[in-house]
Structures are given as C-alpha cells and as structure tokens.
Design an enzyme around this catalytic site. Sequence first.
Site, PDB file in Angstrom:
ATOM      1  N   PHE A 258      64.150  29.865  62.185  1.00  8.82           N
ATOM      2  CA  PHE A 258      63.108  29.016  61.653  1.00  8.82           C
ATOM      3  C   PHE A 258      63.619  27.680  61.428  1.00  8.82           C
ATOM      4  O   PHE A 258      62.846  26.941  60.740  1.00  8.82           O
ATOM      5  CB  PHE A 258      62.240  29.527  60.432  1.00  8.82           C
ATOM      6  CG  PHE A 258      61.973  31.119  60.861  1.00  8.82           C
ATOM      7  CD1 PHE A 258      60.892  31.247  61.724  1.00  8.82           C
ATOM      8  CD2 PHE A 258      62.594  32.187  60.280  1.00  8.82           C
ATOM      9  CE1 PHE A 258      60.387  32.458  62.001  1.00  8.82           C
ATOM     10  CE2 PHE A 258      62.181  33.541  60.712  1.00  8.82           C
ATOM     11  CZ  PHE A 258      61.524  33.701  61.531  1.00  8.82           C
TER      12      PHE A 258
ATOM     13  N   GLU B 231      69.424  25.425  62.693  1.00 14.61           N
ATOM     14  CA  GLU B 231      69.745  24.337  63.669  1.00 14.61           C
ATOM     15  C   GLU B 231      70.732  23.528  63.414  1.00 14.61           C
ATOM     16  O   GLU B 231      71.678  23.306  64.224  1.00 14.61           O
ATOM     17  CB  GLU B 231      68.347  23.494  63.685  1.00 14.61           C
ATOM     18  CG  GLU B 231      68.242  22.523  64.648  1.00 14.61           C
ATOM     19  CD  GLU B 231      66.950  21.625  64.715  1.00 14.61           C
ATOM     20  OE1 GLU B 231      66.078  22.210  64.341  1.00 14.61           O
ATOM     21  OE2 GLU B 231      67.157  20.359  65.139  1.00 14.61           O
TER      22      GLU B 231
ATOM     23  N   PHE C 138      59.189  20.956  61.364  1.00 15.44           N
ATOM     24  CA  PHE C 138      59.972  19.623  61.182  1.00 15.44           C
ATOM     25  C   PHE C 138      59.388  18.434  60.910  1.00 15.44           C
ATOM     26  O   PHE C 138      59.563  17.613  61.369  1.00 15.44           O
ATOM     27  CB  PHE C 138      60.545  19.515  62.759  1.00 15.44           C
ATOM     28  CG  PHE C 138      61.928  18.830  62.581  1.00 15.44           C
ATOM     29  CD1 PHE C 138      63.090  19.641  62.401  1.00 15.44           C
ATOM     30  CD2 PHE C 138      61.906  17.707  63.220  1.00 15.44           C
ATOM     31  CE1 PHE C 138      64.188  19.104  62.590  1.00 15.44           C
ATOM     32  CE2 PHE C 138      63.354  17.001  63.285  1.00 15.44           C
ATOM     33  CZ  PHE C 138      64.443  17.847  63.007  1.00 15.44           C
TER      34      PHE C 138
ATOM     35  N   THR D 217      62.185  14.578  69.371  1.00 10.99           N
ATOM     36  CA  THR D 217      61.623  12.941  69.390  1.00 10.99           C
ATOM     37  C   THR D 217      62.827  12.101  69.618  1.00 10.99           C
ATOM     38  O   THR D 217      62.559  11.000  70.027  1.00 10.99           O
ATOM     39  CB  THR D 217      61.321  13.000  67.686  1.00 10.99           C
ATOM     40  OG1 THR D 217      62.078  13.194  66.661  1.00 10.99           O
ATOM     41  CG2 THR D 217      59.971  13.704  67.360  1.00 10.99           C
TER      42      THR D 217
ATOM     43  N   GLN E 112      71.298  28.177  66.001  1.00 11.17           N
ATOM     44  CA  GLN E 112      70.328  27.934  66.860  1.00 11.17           C
ATOM     45  C   GLN E 112      71.020  26.730  67.714  1.00 11.17           C
ATOM     46  O   GLN E 112      70.574  26.259  68.892  1.00 11.17           O
ATOM     47  CB  GLN E 112      69.331  27.113  66.198  1.00 11.17           C
ATOM     48  CG  GLN E 112      68.334  28.206  65.538  1.00 11.17           C
ATOM     49  CD  GLN E 112      67.023  27.392  64.729  1.00 11.17           C
ATOM     50  OE1 GLN E 112      67.246  27.747  63.633  1.00 11.17           O
ATOM     51  NE2 GLN E 112      66.432  26.591  65.300  1.00 11.17           N
TER      52      GLN E 112
ATOM     53  N   GLU F 292      56.111  26.170  67.165  1.00 11.44           N
ATOM     54  CA  GLU F 292      55.937  25.752  65.911  1.00 11.44           C
ATOM     55  C   GLU F 292      54.192  25.332  65.624  1.00 11.44           C
ATOM     56  O   GLU F 292      53.774  25.400  64.553  1.00 11.44           O
ATOM     57  CB  GLU F 292      56.611  24.232  65.717  1.00 11.44           C
ATOM     58  CG  GLU F 292      58.112  24.617  65.682  1.00 11.44           C
ATOM     59  CD  GLU F 292      58.758  23.332  65.819  1.00 11.44           C
ATOM     60  OE1 GLU F 292      58.775  22.594  67.145  1.00 11.44           O
ATOM     61  OE2 GLU F 292      59.472  22.767  64.761  1.00 11.44           O
TER      62      GLU F 292
ATOM     63  N   ARG G  29      59.586  12.775  62.501  1.00 11.30           N
ATOM     64  CA  ARG G  29      58.331  13.657  62.912  1.00 11.30           C
ATOM     65  C   ARG G  29      57.168  13.563  62.084  1.00 11.30           C
ATOM     66  O   ARG G  29      55.938  13.706  62.462  1.00 11.30           O
ATOM     67  CB  ARG G  29      58.746  15.217  63.377  1.00 11.30           C
ATOM     68  CG  ARG G  29      57.849  16.077  64.239  1.00 11.30           C
ATOM     69  CD  ARG G  29      58.281  17.366  64.592  1.00 11.30           C
ATOM     70  NE  ARG G  29      58.845  17.140  65.818  1.00 11.30           N
ATOM     71  CZ  ARG G  29      58.466  17.524  66.881  1.00 11.30           C
ATOM     72  NH1 ARG G  29      57.131  17.101  67.292  1.00 11.30           N
ATOM     73  NH2 ARG G  29      59.103  17.415  68.272  1.00 11.30           N
TER      74      ARG G  29
ATOM     75  N   ALA H 247      62.587  22.550  68.252  1.00  9.77           N
ATOM     76  CA  ALA H 247      61.570  21.606  68.617  1.00  9.77           C
ATOM     77  C   ALA H 247      60.625  22.475  69.513  1.00  9.77           C
ATOM     78  O   ALA H 247      59.567  21.690  70.264  1.00  9.77           O
ATOM     79  CB  ALA H 247      62.134  20.434  69.409  1.00  9.77           C
TER      80      ALA H 247
HETATM   81  N1  MTE Z   1      59.632  33.079  65.921  1.00  7.23           N
HETATM   82  C1  MTE Z   1      60.874  33.830  65.390  1.00  7.23           C
HETATM   83  N2  MTE Z   1      60.337  35.238  65.469  1.00  7.23           N
HETATM   84  N3  MTE Z   1      61.844  33.666  64.950  1.00  7.23           N
HETATM   85  C2  MTE Z   1      62.334  32.361  64.686  1.00  7.23           C
HETATM   86  O1  MTE Z   1      63.325  31.969  64.032  1.00  7.23           O
HETATM   87  N4  MTE Z   1      61.744  30.124  65.034  1.00  7.23           N
HETATM   88  C3  MTE Z   1      60.489  28.802  65.038  1.00  7.23           C
HETATM   89  C4  MTE Z   1      59.805  29.314  66.459  1.00  7.23           C
HETATM   90  N5  MTE Z   1      59.526  30.767  66.328  1.00  7.23           N
HETATM   91  C5  MTE Z   1      61.287  31.204  65.105  1.00  7.23           C
HETATM   92  C6  MTE Z   1      60.312  31.845  65.859  1.00  7.23           C
HETATM   93  C7  MTE Z   1      61.018  27.562  65.320  1.00  7.23           C
HETATM   94  S1  MTE Z   1      61.423  26.693  64.167  1.00  7.23           S
HETATM   95  C8  MTE Z   1      61.044  26.985  66.886  1.00  7.23           C
HETATM   96  S2  MTE Z   1      61.554  25.506  66.798  1.00  7.23           S
HETATM   97  C9  MTE Z   1      60.895  27.754  67.769  1.00  7.23           C
HETATM   98  O2  MTE Z   1      60.673  29.218  67.523  1.00  7.23           O
HETATM   99  C10 MTE Z   1      62.145  27.772  68.764  1.00  7.23           C
HETATM  100  O3  MTE Z   1      61.879  28.528  69.926  1.00  7.23           O
HETATM  101  P1  MTE Z   1      61.226  28.008  70.943  1.00  7.23           P
HETATM  102  O4  MTE Z   1      61.662  26.542  71.110  1.00  7.23           O
HETATM  103  O5  MTE Z   1      61.685  28.612  72.032  1.00  7.23           O
HETATM  104  O6  MTE Z   1      59.639  27.922  70.823  1.00  7.23           O
HETATM  105  N1  LUZ Z   2      64.876  19.092  65.846  1.00 12.27           N
HETATM  106  C1  LUZ Z   2      65.301  17.853  66.492  1.00 12.27           C
HETATM  107  C2  LUZ Z   2      63.520  19.403  65.634  1.00 12.27           C
HETATM  108  O1  LUZ Z   2      66.243  17.543  66.339  1.00 12.27           O
HETATM  109  N2  LUZ Z   2      64.549  17.088  66.906  1.00 12.27           N
HETATM  110  C3  LUZ Z   2      62.861  17.584  66.772  1.00 12.27           C
HETATM  111  O2  LUZ Z   2      62.042  16.586  67.157  1.00 12.27           O
HETATM  112  C4  LUZ Z   2      62.475  18.590  66.189  1.00 12.27           C
HETATM  113  N3  LUZ Z   2      61.153  18.939  66.346  1.00 12.27           N
HETATM  114  C5  LUZ Z   2      60.965  20.164  65.738  1.00 12.27           C
HETATM  115  C6  LUZ Z   2      61.731  20.944  65.588  1.00 12.27           C
HETATM  116  N4  LUZ Z   2      63.176  20.473  65.430  1.00 12.27           N
HETATM  117 MO1  MOS Z   3      62.549  24.745  64.684  1.00 14.61          MO
HETATM  118  S1  MOS Z   3      62.145  23.627  63.081  1.00 14.61           S
HETATM  119  O1  MOS Z   3      62.687  23.536  65.725  1.00 14.61           O
HETATM  120  O2  MOS Z   3      64.163  25.036  64.415  1.00 14.61           O
END
Ligand code: MTE
Ligand code: LUZ
Ligand code: MOS
Length: 766
Positions: A235, A239, A351, A447, A204, A720, A317, A516
């Site tokens: 998920f 990251e 998070f 954040t 990611q 999220e 967070r 995020a």
């Molecule tokens: N949806 C799917 N299908 N697969 C994933 O890995 N990750 C989640 C969410 N939805 C995820 C998912 C997480 S932790 C985040 S932060 C967001 O998707 C990231 O994508 P976005 O910023 O485009 O919402």
């Molecule tokens: N990652 C991060 C995150 O580095 N900062 C954030 O605030 C955050 N929030 C949600 C998910 N990933």
């Molecule tokens: Mo989602 S926990 O911000 O990858």
Amino acid sequence: MISENKIDTGQTNIANIDAAGHVTGRSVYVDDMPVLEGTLFAKIFDSPHAHGIIKSLDFSKAEKMEGIVRIYSAKDIPGQNEIGGIIADEPLLADRKVQFQGQPVLLIIAENEDFAEEALKEINIEIDPLSINTDPKEAFRQGQLLCKSRTFKKGDTRAAFENCKYIFEGEAETGGQEHLYLETQGAYAFPMENDSIKIFSSTQGLRHVQETVAHMLGVGMHKIEVDTTRLGGGFGGKEDQAAMWACMAALAAWDLKKPVKCIPHRMEDMRMTGKRNPYKSDYKIGLDENYKIIAYEATYYQNGGASADLSPAILERTLFHGTNSYDISHVLLTAHSCKTNLPPNTAFRGFGGPQGMFVIETAIDHAAKELGLDASIIQRKNMMDNGTEFPYGQIVADCEAKNCWDEIKQRYNISSVKKTIEAYNKKNLFIKKGFSMMPVCFGISFTNTMMNQARALVHVYWDGSVSVSTGAVEMGQGVNTKMLQVAATCFGISMNKIKLETTNTTRVANTSPSAASATTDLNGKALLNACNQIMERLKAVARNIFNEDESATVMVRDEIVFINGVQKELDWKELVKQTFFRRINLSAKGHYATPVINFDKTIEKGHPFAYHVYGTALTIVTVDCVRGTYEIDAVHVVHDFGTSMNRQIDLGQCEGGIVQGIGWMTIEEVVYSEDGKLLSNALSTYKIPDIYSVPKELNIHFLHTDGSDMAIYKSKAVGEPPLMYGIGAFFAIRNAILSFNPKAIAPYTAPMTPEKVLMALYSKSK
Ligand code: MTE
Ligand code: LUZ
Ligand code: MOS
C-alpha cells in the site's frame, strides 16, 4: 481465419493465481522461509524521545547478556549511515541527534528474539531535549521545510477573483493512515561468497533496497542481490521504507558472516514506520453567478515527519491532483513539505492525490452550502472535458469524467435519491441519511518521468515450458496473474506452462518500485516486448519448416501453430524444440519506457501522465444521531477500467480501494501525543474497516470505453484511483449531520470519526 492474439473476453475472468495459496496458508512470505542454521535475529532499540541530543548511550551491560552476539551503533556502519531515497537526510541509526520517537538508535543481534528483547531493557539512553513539534503549519512558521516548496499556476487568480460573484475561503485537514499491511516489514539477509549479500526483502522497491544496502556497506550494487517473492500488502508503505529493515539485517550479516533476520512485531512496525502524510490546507474558491468556478487557490502544508523520504514526490502529486476532475481557468496551488518530529511519512495509495482532492471537494462543498445548493450542481457544472488544460499544462484527452458522472446519474437518478433521503429524514428524527457525489480523475505514470521504465526476462525452455521474470512485485494487487496473462496470450499457450519467478535484482535490474498503479502497464509492456522478440524467432522457424516466405502470417493459438490462418501439424512444443535445434535464442530481455511523457520542473508544465483514469461514486450513508455512529448504506461507482484484462482482479482492486478510502475518511485515526508518541499504536487503538464497516451495497459498473493504448492491452491501471471514491463518505456523513442540525459546527477535518460526528450533531454555530 484466426486473428492476432489479444486478450479476449474469455480470458478476462481468470482467478488470481495466488488465491489458493493464500486461503490454504501455503503462500510464502519472508517469515515463512525455512530458517538456515546459524541464523541470528535483529531487534532495534529506538528513541524514546521525539527530539533531542544524545548525551549518553550505554549498552555495555546489554552486550554481555546471554544470547547477545553484537550491538551496533551508528559508528559501526562501514559505508554511509544514510537511507534517504530522494534527499540524503535520514540516518539508518541515529548519530548525535534523535528526531522522532521510534527512530532507530541501536541494532541488537541475538541468538533469538527473546534474548534481544531482554537486552533492550538494559540499554540506557540520556537525551538533552529539544523542542518538539508535530504540526505542519507550525513547522512552516518556523521555516522547517524538507524540500523546496512548489507552485502550480494557471491563468491569473488574483485578477480573476476580482470578477467572482462569490468567494469562499477556509481550511481543510486530512489525517494520517497506517498501512497495516498484513505482513509487517522485514528482511532476511545471507552472506554469500566474495563479500556479497543476498537479501529476501518484503519490499515494493528492490532497487532502492539494493542501492541503500550497497551504500550503507560501501560496496557496489552488484554485491547486493535482492529477492522478493510477494508481499502481504504494501500500500505504499514498502515503497521506500523497506530499505531500513534490509539494511539492519545486511549490516549484521556482512559483519558476522551469518544469516540475519530482521522482522518487527506489529507494534514496532507501527511505531517506527511513517504513514500517509497528514495535510493541513487553506483554500479560496471563486464562482460566477452561474456557479462556474472561475478561480481556485490552495496552499497545502504537508506533514512530512522528520525526514523527506518520499514526501517531495507526494507533494508533487498533491499539486497534480489539486483540481481533481474540474475545469478551472485560474488556479494557484502552493505546497510546502513541512518537517516535524514524527516518523518520516511516506507513500500511501493515492500518494498525495487524495489529500489534494479532499481540499477542492471541501471548497466546492463549502461554496454549495453557502449558496444553498447541492454540491453536485457545482461539481457537474465544472467538470473537465477534452481540451481542458490541467494547471500543469497537459491537455485532457479521451476524457470520461462526464461519461462516468452521467452514467451514475442515469442508473441511480440523483434527484430521486435526494428526494428519497429528504423524505426519510423528515420521517426520522434521530436517524438521518446523507449522500454525496465524488468524481475522480487520477493520472497514470510516475510523476518523475525517469521512473517510467521497466524490464522483463523470458526463457522458453526447450520442453516448451516458460519462465517469466519482471520487475513487478506482487503485493496482492494481482500483477503476477496479469503478467501470466500477457505471456500466455502472446505465446498462445496455457498459463500453466508458464512459471512466474520471484522478483530479483540479478534477473531484472534497476527496477522502479511497484507503485504509482503503473506496475502492470510498465512491466506488462516490457514483458510483451520480450515475448514478442521470442515469438518473432519462433514464427520465422515455422515459416522455414513449411517453406513459407516472409509474408505468411504465423500464430499460435491453444498451443497449435496456424499459418495464414490455417491449422498446421505443428504444436508449440515441437516448434520450440525445432527452434532450439536450429541453435536460435529462446530467451529475451524486454524493455519498455513510456513514450510521450515529459515534465519540466523549472516551469512546472508538461505532459507527465500517459493517461488518466476516471470515475464517479455516489455514496449514501445513515447516521445514528443519538450515538454518532454511522453506516455506509451504498457506494455506487461507474469506473473507467478501459478494457479490463481481468475483471475479477480489477473489481477486487476497486472494492479494496474504496473500503480503504472510506477507512481513511471515517474511522482510521492516527494519533500522536504532543510530545510525539504514537498513541494509536496497536490494533486495539487503531481501527481499520472490517466486514461490518464495508458499504452494505457496493456496486461497481464498468464504463464502456475503448481504453488507452498506453495501458497494457488497453486495460487501464486500477490500483490507486478507487481509493479516492472513499472521500465521498466524509461529505455524505457531513450532509446527514447537517440535516439533523443545520447549525452544526462540522469542520472539514478528516477522519469523521463517530466521536466527531457526535460532537458536531450537538454543536451550535452562531
Ligand atoms: N492491493 C493489494 N491487495 N495490496 C497492496 O499492497 N497496493 C496498492 C494497490 N493495490 C496494494 C493493492 C498501491 S499503493 C499501488 S501503487 C498498487 O496496488 C500497485 O500495484 P499496481 O501498480 O500493479 O496497480
Ligand atoms: N511513487 C513515486 C508513486 O515515486 N512517484 C509517483 O508518482 C507515485 N505515484 C503514486 C504512487 N507512488
Ligand atoms: Mo502505491 S502508494 O504507489 O505504492
């Protein structure tokens, strides 16, 4: 007249562009890439002990085995033996000390994986044991912290408690959660010319991978190219923790000048990677005679594992979401990131937010039970509204908290739900139902203000087709489809004229991780910026062709040019060609940095979030009081999507998030032995929700709102926030238990596994 291009309702039902590839198995992941001749395979020898000093390490026999090319230890790393993202406290390969079971110690490079696995058996390690601790509160007592503790403060809780009619104190606990992305971690590294490396990584966070590999090799970031097509889920687990696998592959590729693949099997992945941070927390809540919450205090003990990883940011967070959707005048929240002998825990959808919200919901539920009320009475009475000040100083604006709650109430009539359940429970001795309400308010933006920036690169080829690169990583959340929508809408052309390129550090640099929930906003706005730049140039050419002056409005709709709303004998393709003939740039780099946001850590106040996402869930469950098993009858949600730009994808995110949240709260149990060994180390011992465990009814209603201009096309971030609706399942099950056995001992300890339910059903408090 035709007005400016915006996402219209006709475009909000576009299917995910990856759908066909996924169901036919044609989508490409790291392990699907054609293997280059000469490719070598990496395996990791990881620590069998959770804490100790390496006394001896003998791999001389393994090194000589058939098919083994080389074995690397910490001393073979040319640059820094360091992969920590926020704090430099995590070696790539253990040096003198091991701090968790599963910590990488040696890197084995072989001609194939079988050879490597044979060699693993011939490695001898002797470790002088040190004391092992897996408990965050115990770590705190020993002063084992990963970073500075943080405190958010509003008003004066100490004085306020003096004036509270009711005060309740207790403990809450939430468990870990295994990401269980369908595609495990992995990287495939290629040596390139001029001592550079190209890495295909399931990450990611491309910049983090690039930077970590560069430091590990002791070279500049420009020598490292990272490319990501898509992830089979992240998920949060990829990251930061994707960097390790990339480093392993790159280290060997660099040294041996051969392509190297490093992809763990499922059990290796589960054993070596961190999970959602478990938390133990203490709370104290004070209410007045009208059940208004006057004061709230919480202390969070985060189980960080052996290294900081993202835990300091996750901790932050937790504090930001410590009061969830409630307006409380006096708040004191303290958070400790505790160092334990577990794999470094990490980002997971929400998070730290879900962990913080669970504690306030527990405090409210506790108070409600003591006062003989439904928690929903206290929840609604204390709901935030415009003008409410968060403990971190931001003032609530465009608040939809009450609107979501009230719409649920109107659609499902909470008091009649309650009556129906009571009647049912009276009739049925050994099957009980329960319900709960779960409001959610989640802040959108990293954040860390600095991270809220993104870039995009757009080329319009002179045949009118388009190439789009952004910093966004597709991991199933549908960001690529949304990016195509942005470009297609801005240009007024069909989506099939546009190709969404892989995410690559040479095309889009210095990316923030796709995380995020902000990926679509940040990259979408950067992309819009790039497309607009090109569009302005195209418009100038159109005016020139038709001898119009500056004041003429030009637009392209369905690939046809309109001037002042009137259709012209000029299409997109010809306009692009004419622009190219005039030697005008058909490429652009877009940039976006979220305006307004700021945060001052020295006073823990500011305006960290671009906006908030709101919603409420009503959860109804049935508990089998003979077996302790349960079913989720229904989850009804009113969710604030803003003005959704893609209802199908957003619904999918909502449904997936809710089920993942319910899994965390109910059946997913990460278990380590006392000596730090992961016991729930395979799919046979770790259960995630399947089609049978999803709610029998799952209704998601779109709240009617205008959305926020800080969101791309006013379509709010959705990744999220829905996960936290799942918290409602815990309280609904607990309520069902209490209607079977009002004296049940049912601690606020998640997950509420069937085993725990059974224990509680037949327990008895004094
Ligand atoms: N949806 C799917 N299908 N697969 C994933 O890995 N990750 C989640 C969410 N939805 C995820 C998912 C997480 S932790 C985040 S932060 C967001 O998707 C990231 O994508 P976005 O910023 O485009 O919402
Ligand atoms: N990652 C991060 C995150 O580095 N900062 C954030 O605030 C955050 N929030 C949600 C998910 N990933
Ligand atoms: Mo989602 S926990 O911000 O990858």
